[in-house]
Enzyme design. Sequence first.
Site, PDB file in Angstrom:
ATOM      1  N   GLY A 158       6.389  -3.820  -4.058  1.00 38.92           N
ATOM      2  CA  GLY A 158       5.874  -3.697  -5.417  1.00 38.92           C
ATOM      3  C   GLY A 158       5.470  -2.274  -5.751  1.00 38.92           C
ATOM      4  O   GLY A 158       5.748  -1.773  -6.841  1.00 38.92           O
ATOM      5  N   TYR A 159       4.823  -1.625  -4.799  1.00 33.61           N
ATOM      6  CA  TYR A 159       4.385  -0.244  -5.009  1.00 33.61           C
ATOM      7  C   TYR A 159       5.591   0.676  -5.201  1.00 33.61           C
ATOM      8  O   TYR A 159       5.621   1.504  -6.124  1.00 33.61           O
ATOM      9  CB  TYR A 159       3.545   0.217  -3.815  1.00 33.61           C
ATOM     10  CG  TYR A 159       2.947   1.594  -3.965  1.00 33.61           C
ATOM     11  CD1 TYR A 159       1.763   1.775  -4.660  1.00 33.61           C
ATOM     12  CD2 TYR A 159       3.571   2.717  -3.421  1.00 33.61           C
ATOM     13  CE1 TYR A 159       1.207   3.044  -4.814  1.00 33.61           C
ATOM     14  CE2 TYR A 159       3.030   3.981  -3.564  1.00 33.61           C
ATOM     15  CZ  TYR A 159       1.848   4.145  -4.258  1.00 33.61           C
ATOM     16  OH  TYR A 159       1.310   5.401  -4.401  1.00 33.61           O
ATOM     17  N   ALA A 160       6.608   0.527  -4.335  1.00 32.93           N
ATOM     18  CA  ALA A 160       7.799   1.371  -4.446  1.00 32.93           C
ATOM     19  C   ALA A 160       8.501   1.149  -5.780  1.00 32.93           C
ATOM     20  O   ALA A 160       8.928   2.109  -6.446  1.00 32.93           O
ATOM     21  CB  ALA A 160       8.744   1.095  -3.288  1.00 32.93           C
TER      22      ALA A 160
END
Length: 254
Positions: A158-160
Amino acid sequence: MNDLFSLAGQTIVVTGCSRGIGLGIATSLAKAGADIVGLSASLPEDGGACGATVRAAGRSFRGYRCDLSRREATRATVARILAETPRIDALIANAGTIRRKPAAEHPEAWWDEVLEVNLSSQFLISQAVGGRMLTQGRGKIVFTASLLSFQGGINVPGYAASKGGVAQLTKALANEWAGKGVNVNAIAPGYIATDNTQALRDDPERSQAILGRIPAGRWGSADDLGGAAVFLCSRASDYVNGVVLPVDGGWMGR
């Protein structure tokens, strides 16, 4: 020449300013002469460490507390900031969160939370504040991207995805707004010693592998981002648009 980098008399909104990178950037902006309007999910009523460091630099601070994972709260808080701030010279769209778990096990709720905080709320804030800047005919927007705007990372899908989106949002807004006096750029921090990287620093193997690739030979500090932020908010960057600037100790050049 020094006037090129002066922020004297400016009012700058900084999201995610209560600690870490946002605190370091807000401090540097205040030292360059800017008054700070802070927004953070965990901001104390008096502004906490951010309010204290800004005031110690002789500048004013006004804070707003908002959970950016709640879209209606984001909209309402930004509307209040605009109503109570006659002029906004720059926006540091820095607020973010991270959740670590392999993709096959990554909860859908985590995905939704990270995308909302890191990407959707940043769009809504920049859309609203950018609209004010377009009316003013001038302004600077600086997003906090990431090395994972360029790379995929491990166990942080999700962060990427969100930080890849931030890099593309930076370019999209720059394409629309550069000719109207609004500069949109991003800073891509390297491996900075903050809460977000605590798990990596606590893992001896990962920490050693990361340090082994950084030519500067150390983890970055939040203060290392301040100079880039001052530059991108100042007149010195008036012809800089759509750039995602790594501040990473040389990681991306390795």
